[in-house]
Design a protein around this motif. Structure first.
Motif, short mmCIF file in Angstrom:
data_model
loop_
_atom_site.label_atom_id
_atom_site.label_comp_id
_atom_site.label_asym_id
_atom_site.label_seq_id
_atom_site.Cartn_x
_atom_site.Cartn_y
_atom_site.Cartn_z
N MET A 1 77.11 11.71 37.81
CA MET A 1 76.47 10.94 36.76
C MET A 1 75.78 11.87 35.76
O MET A 1 75.26 12.91 36.13
CB MET A 1 75.42 10.03 37.39
CG MET A 1 75.18 8.80 36.56
SD MET A 1 73.96 7.71 37.35
CE MET A 1 72.44 8.56 37.00
N ARG A 2 75.78 11.48 34.48
CA ARG A 2 75.19 12.33 33.45
C ARG A 2 73.66 12.26 33.52
O ARG A 2 73.08 11.18 33.51
CB ARG A 2 75.68 11.82 32.10
CG ARG A 2 75.28 12.69 30.97
CD ARG A 2 76.01 12.23 29.73
NE ARG A 2 75.22 12.54 28.57
CZ ARG A 2 75.57 12.25 27.35
NH1 ARG A 2 76.70 11.61 27.14
NH2 ARG A 2 74.82 12.57 26.35
N ALA A 3 73.04 13.42 33.61
CA ALA A 3 71.57 13.43 33.71
C ALA A 3 70.96 13.08 32.36
O ALA A 3 71.54 13.36 31.31
CB ALA A 3 71.10 14.81 34.14
N MET A 4 69.81 12.46 32.39
CA MET A 4 69.13 12.12 31.15
C MET A 4 68.30 13.33 30.69
O MET A 4 67.37 13.74 31.35
CB MET A 4 68.19 10.93 31.36
CG MET A 4 68.93 9.64 31.63
SD MET A 4 69.99 9.16 30.25
CE MET A 4 68.76 8.85 29.00
N VAL A 5 68.68 13.90 29.60
CA VAL A 5 67.90 15.01 29.06
C VAL A 5 67.47 14.57 27.67
O VAL A 5 68.31 14.28 26.82
CB VAL A 5 68.73 16.30 28.98
CG1 VAL A 5 67.93 17.39 28.30
CG2 VAL A 5 69.14 16.72 30.37
N VAL A 96 81.22 24.99 33.28
CA VAL A 96 81.85 23.80 32.67
C VAL A 96 81.36 22.54 33.39
O VAL A 96 81.00 21.54 32.74
CB VAL A 96 83.40 23.89 32.75
CG1 VAL A 96 84.03 22.59 32.28
CG2 VAL A 96 83.90 25.05 31.91
N GLU A 97 81.31 22.60 34.71
CA GLU A 97 80.87 21.41 35.47
C GLU A 97 79.43 21.04 35.08
O GLU A 97 79.10 19.86 34.93
CB GLU A 97 80.97 21.68 36.98
CG GLU A 97 82.42 21.68 37.44
CD GLU A 97 82.60 22.16 38.87
OE1 GLU A 97 81.63 22.70 39.46
OE2 GLU A 97 83.73 22.03 39.39
N ALA A 98 78.59 22.05 34.90
CA ALA A 98 77.20 21.78 34.52
C ALA A 98 77.15 21.17 33.12
O ALA A 98 76.36 20.24 32.86
CB ALA A 98 76.39 23.07 34.58
N CYS A 99 77.97 21.67 32.20
CA CYS A 99 77.99 21.11 30.85
C CYS A 99 78.42 19.64 30.89
O CYS A 99 77.85 18.79 30.20
CB CYS A 99 78.92 21.91 29.94
SG CYS A 99 78.23 23.52 29.48
N VAL A 100 79.41 19.34 31.72
CA VAL A 100 79.86 17.95 31.83
C VAL A 100 78.72 17.09 32.37
O VAL A 100 78.44 16.00 31.84
CB VAL A 100 81.11 17.86 32.75
CG1 VAL A 100 81.50 16.40 33.00
CG2 VAL A 100 82.28 18.63 32.14
N GLU A 125 88.72 12.58 31.09
CA GLU A 125 88.38 11.15 31.00
C GLU A 125 86.86 10.95 30.88
O GLU A 125 86.39 10.22 30.00
CB GLU A 125 88.90 10.46 32.25
CG GLU A 125 89.48 9.10 31.96
CD GLU A 125 90.05 8.52 33.25
OE1 GLU A 125 91.09 9.05 33.68
OE2 GLU A 125 89.44 7.58 33.78
N ALA A 126 86.14 11.61 31.77
CA ALA A 126 84.67 11.44 31.77
C ALA A 126 84.07 11.93 30.45
O ALA A 126 83.19 11.29 29.87
CB ALA A 126 84.06 12.20 32.94
N ARG A 364 85.30 13.75 18.60
CA ARG A 364 85.35 12.92 19.79
C ARG A 364 84.97 13.76 21.02
O ARG A 364 84.73 14.97 20.88
CB ARG A 364 86.77 12.34 20.00
CG ARG A 364 87.86 13.41 20.04
CD ARG A 364 89.18 12.86 20.51
NE ARG A 364 89.15 12.52 21.93
CZ ARG A 364 90.19 12.10 22.64
NH1 ARG A 364 91.35 11.94 22.04
NH2 ARG A 364 90.09 11.83 23.91
N GLY A 365 84.90 13.13 22.18
CA GLY A 365 84.67 13.86 23.42
C GLY A 365 85.97 14.04 24.17
O GLY A 365 86.98 13.38 23.87
N GLY A 366 85.95 14.93 25.17
CA GLY A 366 87.15 15.17 25.98
C GLY A 366 87.33 16.66 26.19
O GLY A 366 86.54 17.47 25.69
#
Ligand SMILES: NC(=O)c1ccc[n+]([C@@H]2O[C@H](COP(=O)([O-])OP(=O)(O)OC[C@H]3O[C@@H](n4cnc5c(N)ncnc54)[C@H](OP(=O)(O)O)[C@@H]3O)[C@@H](O)[C@H]2O)c1
Length: 394
Positions: A1-5, A96-100, A125-126, A364-366
């Motif tokens: 889940m994306r953290a709220m920053v 990369v995983e941390a950035c996602v 996708e995410a 866009r994102g991706g």
């Protein structure tokens, strides 16, 4: 889940800033950063990071690429991360995983195709849904090719196959050699042979558009008064450009059904084309064999080393695109890039990618390509700083 920053310390952090391209990228950032941009240099070695940060008058962040907690903190602190810490498939995955996780836009200099495929499978996708833009291949591979093909395709009255020809002068970095060797240590050539490896649906793309029937390694190019030969960077440039076409087609902005792209070196004579083909064959032979890699490790440039300042300044890359048949082109366009491809061109492309992401210019994102993440705006930026100019062709 994306953290709220909610608030971040920086607009941009440059990871791997103490390496050969990293230092050049940091100097380029110092030159180009707009007033008010909050940026920092990062790396794994605290004393070298501190020295570089002091020299540039910016903050320093210490994070070993393999320390998951450290790169997590790094990604959480910035809106954009650029990375020069390669081989990326060795040191880059946790970042990369941390950035996602943190919704941090990201750009790097990788050309390691199977690793890019992994990023696509795991994160596209995410990131599309979250609006997080990841742009691997933000250096010489593949910004010049991807943006030029996009410009050329947009200017054609009807879709046509496009063939690219590079003329280049430049040196080899130890880091690039290390990444090439790591690629062949971890994967086999069959793992990145698929011509549409990076497409959303590689098999469907191959069925729809089998690549151009081979021209052979060496072939005449009468329209350009030269000869075509294999080019080291073409495999990744071609696959990234095809991914751009496929992603843009999803939004109805593709390059059309007749679009194909293949890329070669352009040289002046058949003899030179044969010599270049032989040299590339030897390089491939060395890279694919453990004994060959031992020789390259011993005799080749070491990580952290690269060409001289003069060679970096005097290098160039000229990309000529031919639309339609080579015998009777529908259009020919040429872009002249200034400086050594692996260094000056690369850091200018990377830095402008980072500044564009920080300025909110992502489309866009991706897990994207230069053309799909930023498109013509990135070419405008690079033209604006004198990195490239379009030449008049006759
Ligand atoms: N796309 C292109 O056109 C292009 C052009 C040039 C280079 N590249 C790629 O860019 C990468 C860097 O090239 P380079 O010539 O700058 O190589 P380099 O001088 O060897 O730099 C490698 C960088 O990675 C850092 N690093 C190594 N292990 C790390 C770890 N565990 N955690 C964090 N950072 C780590 C190094 O840190 P230290 O400084 O502490 O050693 C250094 O900053 C290579 O993968 C190369 O293939 C691509």
């Amino acid at each position: 889940m994306r953290a709220m920053v909610t608030a971040r310390d920086f607009d941009l952090i440059l990871q791997g800033a103490t390496g050969f391209t990293g230092r050049l990228a940091a100097a380029e950032l110092a030159r180009r950063a707009p007033a008010g941009l909050r940026w920092a240099v990062a790396g794994r070695d605290d004393s070298r990071v501190a020295e570089l940060a002091d020299h540039l008058g910016v903050s320093g962040v210490v994070a070993d690429g393999l320390d998951e907690a450290a790169v997590d903190r790094l990604a959480a602190r910035s809106r954009v991360v650029l990375s020069c810490a390669g081989p990326f498939s060795r040191y880059g995955t946790p970042l990369v995983e941390a950035c996602v996780r943190h919704g941090t836009h990201y750009g790097d200099l990788t050309g390691e195709m199977p690793w890019i495929r992994e990023l696509i499978d795991q994160h596209h996708e995410a990131c599309s849904a979250a609006g997080t833009t990841l742009v691997p291949t933000s250096g010489f591979d593949c910004v010049p090719t991807d943006l030029a093909v996009q410009a050329m395709a947009a200017s054609l009255p009807e879709p046509a196959p496009i063939t690219g020809f590079f003329q280049v002068r430049g040196g080899l970095n130890g880091g690039t050699l290390a990444s090439g060797m790591h690629l062949y240590e971890r994967w086999t050539p069959a793992d990145f042979a698929h011509p549409y490896l990076l497409d959303p649906q590689p098999r469907a793309s191959l069925r729809a558009a089998p690549p151009h029937p081979g021209r052979g390694f060496v072939f005449p190019v009468p329209a350009l008064k030269g000869w075509g030969a294999p080019f080291l960077m073409s495999p990744v440039n071609e696959r990234v450009t095809r991914r751009s076409a496929a992603l843009l087609a999803e939004d109805g902005q593709g390059y059309g059904d007749g679009f194909r792209y293949d890329e070669h070196l352009l040289v002046g004579s058949r003899l030179r084309a044969r010599m270049m083909t032989g040299a590339l064959g030897v390089a491939n032979g060395l890279l694919t064999r453990p004994g060959g890699r031992r020789l390259l490790r011993f005799f080749g440039p070491k990580p952290g080393k690269g060409p001289s300042e003069r060679s970096i300044r005097d290098g160039f890359a000229r990309l000529t695109l031919v639309a339609g048949p080579l015998e009777q082109p529908a259009a020919v366009r040429r872009w002249n890039w200034n400086g050594d491809p692996s260094n000056l061109i690369t850091v200018r492309c990377l830095v402008q990618t980072g500044l564009a992401l920080a300025a909110g210019e992502a489309r866009r994102g991706g897990v994207l390509t230069p053309a799909t993440a930023l498109g013509p705006r990135l070419l405008e930026r690079l033209t604006g700083i004198g990195a490239v100019e379009e030449a008049v062709t006759d």
